[in-house]
Motif scaffolding. Structure first.
Motif, short mmCIF file in Angstrom:
data_model
loop_
_atom_site.label_atom_id
_atom_site.label_comp_id
_atom_site.label_asym_id
_atom_site.label_seq_id
_atom_site.Cartn_x
_atom_site.Cartn_y
_atom_site.Cartn_z
N LYS A 157 0.83 -1.21 0.00
CA LYS A 157 0.00 0.00 0.00
C LYS A 157 0.86 1.27 0.00
O LYS A 157 0.36 2.35 -0.29
CB LYS A 157 -0.93 0.00 1.21
CG LYS A 157 -2.10 -0.97 1.05
CD LYS A 157 -2.98 -0.96 2.28
CE LYS A 157 -4.09 -2.01 2.15
NZ LYS A 157 -4.87 -2.11 3.41
N LEU A 158 2.10 1.10 0.37
CA LEU A 158 3.01 2.26 0.36
C LEU A 158 3.37 2.62 -1.08
O LEU A 158 3.34 1.77 -1.97
CB LEU A 158 4.30 1.93 1.13
CG LEU A 158 4.16 1.58 2.61
CD1 LEU A 158 5.51 1.19 3.17
CD2 LEU A 158 3.57 2.74 3.39
N LYS A 198 6.22 4.42 8.16
CA LYS A 198 5.95 3.61 9.34
C LYS A 198 4.63 3.99 9.99
O LYS A 198 3.91 3.13 10.53
CB LYS A 198 7.11 3.76 10.34
CG LYS A 198 8.36 3.05 9.85
CD LYS A 198 9.51 3.17 10.82
CE LYS A 198 9.38 2.19 11.95
NZ LYS A 198 10.62 2.13 12.77
N GLN A 199 4.29 5.24 9.89
CA GLN A 199 2.97 5.66 10.40
C GLN A 199 1.85 4.97 9.61
O GLN A 199 0.88 4.47 10.18
CB GLN A 199 2.83 7.17 10.26
CG GLN A 199 3.37 7.96 11.44
CD GLN A 199 3.00 9.44 11.34
OE1 GLN A 199 2.80 9.96 10.24
NE2 GLN A 199 2.92 10.11 12.48
N LEU A 200 2.01 4.94 8.33
CA LEU A 200 0.99 4.30 7.48
C LEU A 200 0.88 2.81 7.80
O LEU A 200 -0.22 2.26 7.91
CB LEU A 200 1.35 4.48 6.01
CG LEU A 200 1.15 5.88 5.41
CD1 LEU A 200 1.57 5.88 3.94
CD2 LEU A 200 -0.33 6.29 5.51
N MET A 201 2.02 2.18 7.98
CA MET A 201 1.99 0.74 8.26
C MET A 201 1.41 0.47 9.65
O MET A 201 0.68 -0.50 9.85
CB MET A 201 3.40 0.16 8.15
CG MET A 201 3.93 0.15 6.72
SD MET A 201 5.56 -0.55 6.61
CE MET A 201 5.21 -2.27 6.85
N GLN A 202 1.75 1.31 10.60
CA GLN A 202 1.17 1.16 11.94
C GLN A 202 -0.35 1.23 11.88
O GLN A 202 -1.05 0.43 12.50
CB GLN A 202 1.68 2.29 12.85
CG GLN A 202 3.14 2.17 13.24
CD GLN A 202 3.33 1.37 14.51
OE1 GLN A 202 2.37 0.76 14.99
NE2 GLN A 202 4.54 1.34 15.03
N ALA A 203 -0.84 2.20 11.11
CA ALA A 203 -2.29 2.36 11.02
C ALA A 203 -2.93 1.16 10.31
O ALA A 203 -4.01 0.70 10.69
CB ALA A 203 -2.60 3.65 10.26
N ASP A 204 -2.24 0.66 9.31
CA ASP A 204 -2.81 -0.44 8.53
C ASP A 204 -2.81 -1.76 9.30
O ASP A 204 -3.69 -2.61 9.14
CB ASP A 204 -2.00 -0.57 7.23
CG ASP A 204 -2.80 -1.26 6.16
OD1 ASP A 204 -3.96 -0.88 5.96
OD2 ASP A 204 -2.27 -2.19 5.54
N LEU A 205 -1.79 -1.92 10.15
CA LEU A 205 -1.66 -3.18 10.89
C LEU A 205 -2.06 -3.02 12.36
O LEU A 205 -1.62 -3.79 13.20
CB LEU A 205 -0.20 -3.66 10.80
CG LEU A 205 0.30 -4.04 9.42
CD1 LEU A 205 1.80 -4.19 9.41
CD2 LEU A 205 -0.36 -5.33 8.95
N ALA A 206 -2.89 -2.04 12.61
CA ALA A 206 -3.24 -1.72 14.01
C ALA A 206 -3.79 -2.93 14.76
O ALA A 206 -3.48 -3.14 15.93
CB ALA A 206 -4.24 -0.58 14.05
#
Lengths: 211, 326
Positions: A157-158, A198-206
């Motif tokens: 998604k990045l 990393k912010q995007l991935m954190q949100a996606d894998l919350a």
């Protein structure tokens, strides 16, 4: 880890890279002098790292293999133009990253994912043991597969540039300076992209991450 | 199997860094690397024998020649300017050649003299194509901008007055010339002057008198409407209408065709053959074939002169030049 330990570790890595660069420079000189077989040593040394970089950028093992071969062939064809202004390691990484970006831009709509198995070495096994509770430890392979799938989805998604930075930093373990040199950007840009990615991935894998 | 995120406590969930550590552990097995090495070896060998592209050689040359980078765009600009200059100069040359064609240089088939009042190319007469045909400049018109496919609605107007555009019939140069002097060129029609666009398509270097066709877009691009011109003239000038009706194009046509010597099929006698010398025209087509035709015609005329025949050893035609060897 204390600050002094971090600094000493960074220093050790830098020294190791410097020795590595000198060894590479010698091999490159031999290849430029006509000892073509010496290029095989360089291929053998870097093929897994280049493949890993390309695999995490494309999420397809076959595409990564083809792109890795392309990278080494381009490097071989252009070895006489390599003047040693940067290290061979940086140079070949730049070729690989540019090739991957071109490939991904050309094949935006035609993407197939094929994932590699996780090789369970010591660190991964302990991690999985830590992660798996009683309900899922009986089927650890399936648990691992799903984690892997979710992580790869989040990576895809990045944007290409953010994925590149994440791959180079988090997976290949390069420094910000090295990434900046490879991607042709500033260190600030690298840090910014890394933070945003990393912010995007954190949100996606919350749902799957420790809060 | 589906992971239930709620089933495990938050402390058991991994961090993002731990998940990324999992990614590092994704590695292929030994068999993969074996296949990889084989394939890599093949591609490397293929790359070694593959010739480098031309631009690679040029880049290498520039690098070795230590050419400063600033010179590259300068040289490219100079090449572009030279190319444009030559190209634009060539177009002007073509126009100049066309404008310089005088009636005295007009070639007409034997037995047919240009009629009085024949329109010249730039005198703004009938239209671009008919002006060319009427003055016999058929040997200076390129294949593409010449005459007449009858699909054109503009040409439909001609079908009632001549055979020029009859049912897709394609006329050869001699036929057109035969129609020209006695037929269409005598009609004092009004029309647009020969457009510059039409001028620019005339190319003396590729001229030929052979079979051709005129496509509708060419006429329309040039802004000519043959049918409308004739209709408007016929409607306003009764004398013109009468003259159009009185011309028997069929008779003129037959007369012209009959007057032309059938040189291609007529056998050469030994005298003609000697003058034609040793050049083998077999298989020659297009403009070159037309030159051979002109040469034969000259020989045909001159071999009747005994004195000339005795002194001349060879006759040659090149472009608009006639050469004799004694």
């Amino acid at each position: 880890m204390t600050a002094s330990q971090t600094l000493s570790s960074a220093g050790a890595i830098a020294a190791e890279r410097r020795l590595e660069a000198e060894a590479d420079a010698y091999l490159v000189q031999r290849v430029q002098a006509g000892e073509v077989d010496r290029f095989d040593d360089l291929t053998l040394k870097y093929r897994e790292r280049i493949w890993s970089l390309l695999y995490h950028m494309t999420s397809n093992r076959e595409d990564a293999a083809d792109l890795t071969q392309d990278t080494f062939i381009k490097a071989f064809q252009s070895i006489n133009r390599f003047q040693g202004q940067s290290s061979f390691f940086t140079w070949i990484y730049r070729i690989a990253v540019n090739g991957a970006i071109n490939y991904l831009q050309k094949n935006k709509l035609r993407r197939f994912f094929s994932f590699e198995k996780v090789q369970e070495d010591g660190s991964v096994t302990s991690l999985l043991d830590q992660l798996a509770d009683s309900s899922v430890s009986s089927d650890r392979a399936a648990y691992l597969s799903e984690l892997q799938q979710k992580l790869n989805e989040a990576m895809q998604k990045l944007s290409i540039r953010h994925r590149t930075v994440v791959t180079l930093f988090e997976i290949d373990g390069l420094s910000h300076e090295e990434i900046a040199e490879i991607t042709g950007t500033s260190v600030g840009t690298v840090r910014s992209r890394l933070h945003y990615a990393k912010q995007l991935m954190q949100a996606d894998l919350a749902d799957y991450l420790k809060t | 199997m589906r992971i239930n995120p709620e089933s495990s406590a938050s402390k058991d969930k991994p961090s993002l860094d731990q998940l990324l550590a999992l990614k590092r552990a994704e590695r292929p097995d030994a068999a993969f690397w074996q296949a990889f090495d084989e394939r890599m070896r093949q591609r490397q060998l293929a790359a070694m024998i593959e010739p480098a592209p031309w631009w690679y050689g040029a880049a290498l040359f520039l690098r070795r020649a230590s050419v400063r980078k600033v010179f590259v765009p300068v040289a490219a600009s100079a090449c572009l300017a030279l190319f444009l200059t030559l190209r634009l100069g060539n177009v002007d040359l073509k126009n100049a050649k066309l404008a310089g064609v005088s009636p005295s240089r007009v070639v007409t088939p034997a037995g047919l003299e240009p009629a009085a009042g024949t329109q010249t190319g730039s005198s703004g007469s009938f239209d671009g194509s008919s002006a060319k045909l009427a003055t016999g400049k058929w040997d200076r018109i390129t294949r593409t901008d010449m005459a007449a496919t009858t699909d054109s609605p503009n040409l439909k107007g001609l079908s009632g007055t001549s055979d020029l555009a009859e049912d897709g019939k394609i006329l050869n140069a001699n036929q057109v010339a035969a129609v020209g002097p006695g037929g269409l060129t005598n009609v004092p029609v009004k029309g647009a002057a020969l457009g510059s666009e039409t001028l620019s398509t005339v190319d003396s270097s590729s001229s030929f008198p052979a079979t051709f066709s005129l496509t509708a877009p060419i006429l329309e691009t040039a802004g000519f409407s043959v049918g409308e011109s004739i209709a408007s003239i016929a409607g306003t000038d009764s004398a013109v209408e009468d003259s159009l009706g009185s011309v028997n194009f069929d008779a003129v046509w037959e007369e012209g065709i009959a007057a032309l010597p059938n040189l291609e099929t007529a056998p050469l006698n030994p005298r003609q053959a000697r003058l034609l010398a040793t050049v083998d025209d077999a298989g020659v087509t297009g403009p070159t074939k037309s030159l051979a035709h002109v040469r034969e015609r000259v020989v045909h005329r001159l071999e009747a002169n005994e004195e000339f025949y005795a002194s001349a050893s060879r006759v040659g035609v090149s472009g608009d030049r006639l050469s004799l060897r004694f």
